[in-house]
Design an enzyme around this catalytic site. Sequence first.
Site, short mmCIF file in Angstrom:
data_model
loop_
_atom_site.label_atom_id
_atom_site.label_comp_id
_atom_site.label_asym_id
_atom_site.label_seq_id
_atom_site.Cartn_x
_atom_site.Cartn_y
_atom_site.Cartn_z
N HIS A 1 84.21 -32.59 -33.35
CA HIS A 1 84.42 -32.22 -34.75
C HIS A 1 85.77 -32.74 -35.19
O HIS A 1 86.77 -32.05 -35.13
CB HIS A 1 84.32 -30.70 -34.94
CG HIS A 1 84.09 -30.29 -36.35
ND1 HIS A 1 85.06 -29.70 -37.11
CD2 HIS A 1 82.99 -30.39 -37.13
CE1 HIS A 1 84.57 -29.45 -38.31
NE2 HIS A 1 83.31 -29.86 -38.35
N ILE B 1 89.40 -29.67 -36.22
CA ILE B 1 89.40 -28.43 -36.98
C ILE B 1 88.21 -27.58 -36.54
O ILE B 1 87.21 -28.11 -36.05
CB ILE B 1 89.37 -28.65 -38.51
CG1 ILE B 1 88.11 -29.38 -38.95
CG2 ILE B 1 90.60 -29.38 -38.99
CD1 ILE B 1 87.93 -29.46 -40.46
N GLY C 1 83.32 -24.80 -40.00
CA GLY C 1 83.12 -23.65 -40.88
C GLY C 1 82.05 -22.70 -40.40
O GLY C 1 82.18 -21.48 -40.54
N VAL C 2 80.97 -23.24 -39.84
CA VAL C 2 79.90 -22.36 -39.36
C VAL C 2 80.38 -21.46 -38.23
O VAL C 2 79.88 -20.34 -38.07
CB VAL C 2 78.65 -23.16 -38.93
CG1 VAL C 2 78.04 -23.88 -40.11
CG2 VAL C 2 78.95 -24.13 -37.82
N GLU D 1 80.22 -17.46 -38.13
CA GLU D 1 79.68 -16.77 -36.94
C GLU D 1 80.70 -15.77 -36.40
O GLU D 1 80.33 -14.67 -35.97
CB GLU D 1 79.29 -17.78 -35.86
CG GLU D 1 78.87 -17.17 -34.54
CD GLU D 1 77.57 -16.36 -34.60
OE1 GLU D 1 77.40 -15.48 -33.73
OE2 GLU D 1 76.74 -16.60 -35.50
#
Length: 144
Positions: A49, A55, A58-59, A63
């Site tokens: 990523h 970073i 976002g998921v 979670e």
Amino acid sequence: MIISLEEIMDLIPHRKPFLFIDTCEIIKLGEEGIGKKIFLEDEYFFKGHFPNMPIVPGVILIESMAQTAGIVVSKKYEEYEDKSVLFMSVSKAKFRKPVYPNENIFFHVKFLNSVKSVYKFSGEAFKDNIKVCESEFSAMITHK
């Protein structure tokens, strides 16, 4: 009430590499809590990523908020070993600032409402008192 990593693993079924909470403070049993996580630089997802500027996805922040809510709810029902909390939906998600390796992130979740066995929470993620993410989400308490 502070919940240790060992207690967290007794309350929710997640394990590494998919356990995203190190400790959790229960502010109001079943209704409000703050999860904490330091995403270390050797986390598996940083390799793919944005390797040149890693970073936290976002998921994974979403979670993490859901896991915090799962801990808050599960602590209320911990005497019921046959119960489990399953993620159902996410809405109103906003990603405001990136989260980099080795940053302390706090996930503040609050109970909004419930209908039968479905609980709805709001969540916010912070680093250095700056909001990095927010969302609403729901989960269902089920039999294992």
